[in-house]
Design a protein around this motif. Structure first.
Motif, PDB file in Angstrom:
ATOM      1  N   ALA A  92       0.819  -1.205   0.000  1.00 33.51           N
ATOM      2  CA  ALA A  92       0.000   0.000   0.000  1.00 33.51           C
ATOM      3  C   ALA A  92       0.857   1.262   0.000  1.00 33.51           C
ATOM      4  O   ALA A  92       0.495   2.276  -0.592  1.00 33.51           O
ATOM      5  CB  ALA A  92      -0.926   0.000   1.217  1.00 33.51           C
ATOM      6  N   GLN A 157     -13.723   1.187  -6.434  1.00 35.87           N
ATOM      7  CA  GLN A 157     -14.401  -0.051  -6.074  1.00 35.87           C
ATOM      8  C   GLN A 157     -14.659  -0.914  -7.315  1.00 35.87           C
ATOM      9  O   GLN A 157     -14.487  -2.134  -7.283  1.00 35.87           O
ATOM     10  CB  GLN A 157     -15.728   0.253  -5.355  1.00 35.87           C
ATOM     11  CG  GLN A 157     -16.522  -0.973  -4.916  1.00 35.87           C
ATOM     12  CD  GLN A 157     -15.765  -1.847  -3.942  1.00 35.87           C
ATOM     13  OE1 GLN A 157     -14.905  -1.366  -3.186  1.00 35.87           O
ATOM     14  NE2 GLN A 157     -16.064  -3.140  -3.955  1.00 35.87           N
ATOM     15  N   ARG A 160     -11.385  -2.413  -8.411  1.00 34.53           N
ATOM     16  CA  ARG A 160     -10.982  -3.435  -7.445  1.00 34.53           C
ATOM     17  C   ARG A 160     -11.706  -4.748  -7.710  1.00 34.53           C
ATOM     18  O   ARG A 160     -11.100  -5.829  -7.715  1.00 34.53           O
ATOM     19  CB  ARG A 160     -11.265  -2.951  -6.023  1.00 34.53           C
ATOM     20  CG  ARG A 160     -10.839  -3.920  -4.927  1.00 34.53           C
ATOM     21  CD  ARG A 160     -11.250  -3.406  -3.549  1.00 34.53           C
ATOM     22  NE  ARG A 160     -10.687  -4.232  -2.495  1.00 34.53           N
ATOM     23  CZ  ARG A 160     -11.246  -5.369  -2.056  1.00 34.53           C
ATOM     24  NH1 ARG A 160     -12.380  -5.801  -2.612  1.00 34.53           N
ATOM     25  NH2 ARG A 160     -10.663  -6.067  -1.089  1.00 34.53           N
ATOM     26  N   GLU A 381      -6.899 -10.278  -2.138  1.00 33.40           N
ATOM     27  CA  GLU A 381      -7.505  -8.999  -1.781  1.00 33.40           C
ATOM     28  C   GLU A 381      -6.441  -8.004  -1.310  1.00 33.40           C
ATOM     29  O   GLU A 381      -6.471  -6.829  -1.680  1.00 33.40           O
ATOM     30  CB  GLU A 381      -8.578  -9.207  -0.696  1.00 33.40           C
ATOM     31  CG  GLU A 381      -9.767 -10.020  -1.197  1.00 33.40           C
ATOM     32  CD  GLU A 381     -10.945  -9.938  -0.242  1.00 33.40           C
ATOM     33  OE1 GLU A 381     -10.822  -9.258   0.797  1.00 33.40           O
ATOM     34  OE2 GLU A 381     -11.984 -10.564  -0.539  1.00 33.40           O
ATOM     35  N   ASP A 385      -5.553  -4.458  -3.207  1.00 41.44           N
ATOM     36  CA  ASP A 385      -5.580  -3.200  -2.455  1.00 41.44           C
ATOM     37  C   ASP A 385      -4.222  -2.524  -2.487  1.00 41.44           C
ATOM     38  O   ASP A 385      -4.122  -1.296  -2.525  1.00 41.44           O
ATOM     39  CB  ASP A 385      -5.987  -3.476  -0.992  1.00 41.44           C
ATOM     40  CG  ASP A 385      -7.468  -3.816  -0.872  1.00 41.44           C
ATOM     41  OD1 ASP A 385      -8.233  -3.461  -1.790  1.00 41.44           O
ATOM     42  OD2 ASP A 385      -7.849  -4.460   0.134  1.00 41.44           O
TER      43      ASP A 385
END
Length: 391
Positions: A92, A157, A160, A381, A385
């Protein structure tokens, strides 16, 4: 008178003898060395003469002569759950250019054909592959047209969800690391064969994987079947010794790799260990030679125990160039899972999608750094992210 004289002489002799004895005893008490004293017990040395100034201890006298010295302190691998959080945070913080570019284009007011071409080019540069890139663009076109998504949060979103779909979170990414029972009722270790081209970090990955398994309280044995590089066996043995894991190896360079692999699996069965990790040579001089060597190793191993995993180690930075390697090993070795090393930067993170599509098997582990505990189970996931970052 004569008798009295002799009596005085006798008393004088006794007196001189007594004084001499007392004088000698006094000298010994003041510091003359005792013939029976232990080495290091020199008088006047309060700490017994031991290096470092430590006091002499009766432990030295009481310890049996054949008692081994204390064992070297072993490393304690970081728990797997902890490293997953840390690696996700590192992704991240990397400020992924891939995620930033995709979100930047998709957030524009009016998407033109040039914009869609830019998106596709970005995906191809990220090594996602032509097929998956086309699928993603088609899905995004449809959703933008139908849903009219423009708000940054909604765009993120949407992207993603589509990226996660390509990576396929439904794939079973668990390692088969549990002892199994043979057809004859004998319990044997889970045997993992690790393959890949030299230079991908294969041997280092085996060492790091041993740490992952030790962190999960599994007993492990290493097999150094890369017998063409003495340094590989030395390196593997060093990794194992740090966490108390034994390495089975040959002292003869160029020894039969299948023989070493067989010995490792047999030793693992006899020692009732949970997992045997077998490192193999990474030579890729020709497909036929590779097939013969790996085929022999597989046949010999399965005489003792079935293969639980065949893990292919790939260098993520090689991008599409690594796909040729993946194809060859996929055809030859019967790969069940992929380990992607050097996935430090996420600009080319699309290789995860490409290699899964090419081989039809999941990425199970990823290496995100050079630290001993920078290998972790792949989390789809968390990876997506990380690609998108805070954008």
């Amino acid at each position: 008178m004569t008798d009295l004289l002799w009596l005085w002489i006798l008393l004088a002799v006794l007196l001189v003898g007594g004084l001499t004895t007392a004088l000698v005893a006094g000298v010994r008490r003041r510091g003359a060395p005792d013939r029976d004293a232990l080495p290091g017990d020199e008088p006047g040395d309060a700490d017994g003469g031991l290096p470092g100034g430590g006091a002499a201890s009766t432990d030295v006298l009481e310890r049996p002569v054949d008692q081994a010295p204390p064992a070297a302190r072993l490393d304690v691998p970081e728990p797997v759950a902890g490293r997953l959080v840390r690696l996700r945070g590192r992704l991240a913080r990397s400020g992924s250019p891939l995620g930033a570019r995709l979100l930047g284009v998709l957030s524009r007011d009016h998407l033109t054909e040039d914009d869609w071409d830019e998106l596709e080019e970005t995906l191809l540069v990220a090594d996602i592959g032509a097929g998956p890139a086309g699928e993603l663009i088609d899905a995004l076109r449809t959703r933008v047209r139908v849903e009219g998504v423009r708000e940054p949060g909604a765009v993120r979103q949407m992207l993603r969800e589509e990226l996660l779909g390509l990576i396929d979170p439904s794939l079973d990414r668990r390692l088969a690391a549990t002892r199994v029972t043979r057809g004859d009722g004998v319990e044997v270790p889970a045997v993992m064969l690790v393959v890949g081209v030299n230079g991908t970090g294969k041997t280092t990955t085996v060492g790091k994987l041993a740490r992952v398994l030790v962190a999960e309280d599994r007993s492990v044995l290493l097999g150094a079947a890369d017998t063409f590089r003495a340094a590989a066996a030395d390196q593997l043995q060093t990794w194992g010794s740090r966490v108390g894991v034994e390495t089975v190896r040959s002292d003869k360079e160029g020894a039969d790799p299948a023989s070493v692999a067989f010995d490792a699996v047999r030793r693992g069965r006899e020692g009732a260990v949970d997992v045997v990790l077998v490192d193999t040579a990474g030579r890729l001089q020709n497909k036929a030679g590779l097939m013969d060597e790996l085929g022999k190793i597989r046949r010999v191993i399965t005489k003792e125990a079935p293969l639980a995993e065949v893990l292919l180690v790939l260098d993520a930075t090689t991008g599409q160039n690594g796909m040729n390697q993946a194809r060859v090993f996929g055809e030859v070795a019967g790969v069940t899972g992929i380990v992607l090393t050097k996935l430090d930067g996420t600009a080319r993170g699309g290789i995860v999608v490409a290699v899964q599509r090419e081989l039809g098997v999941p990425v199970k582990l990823v290496g995100l750094g050079e630290g001993a505990d920078d290998l972790a189970p792949f989390d789809p996931e968390g990876f997506v992210d990380g690609l998108l970052g805070d954008a």
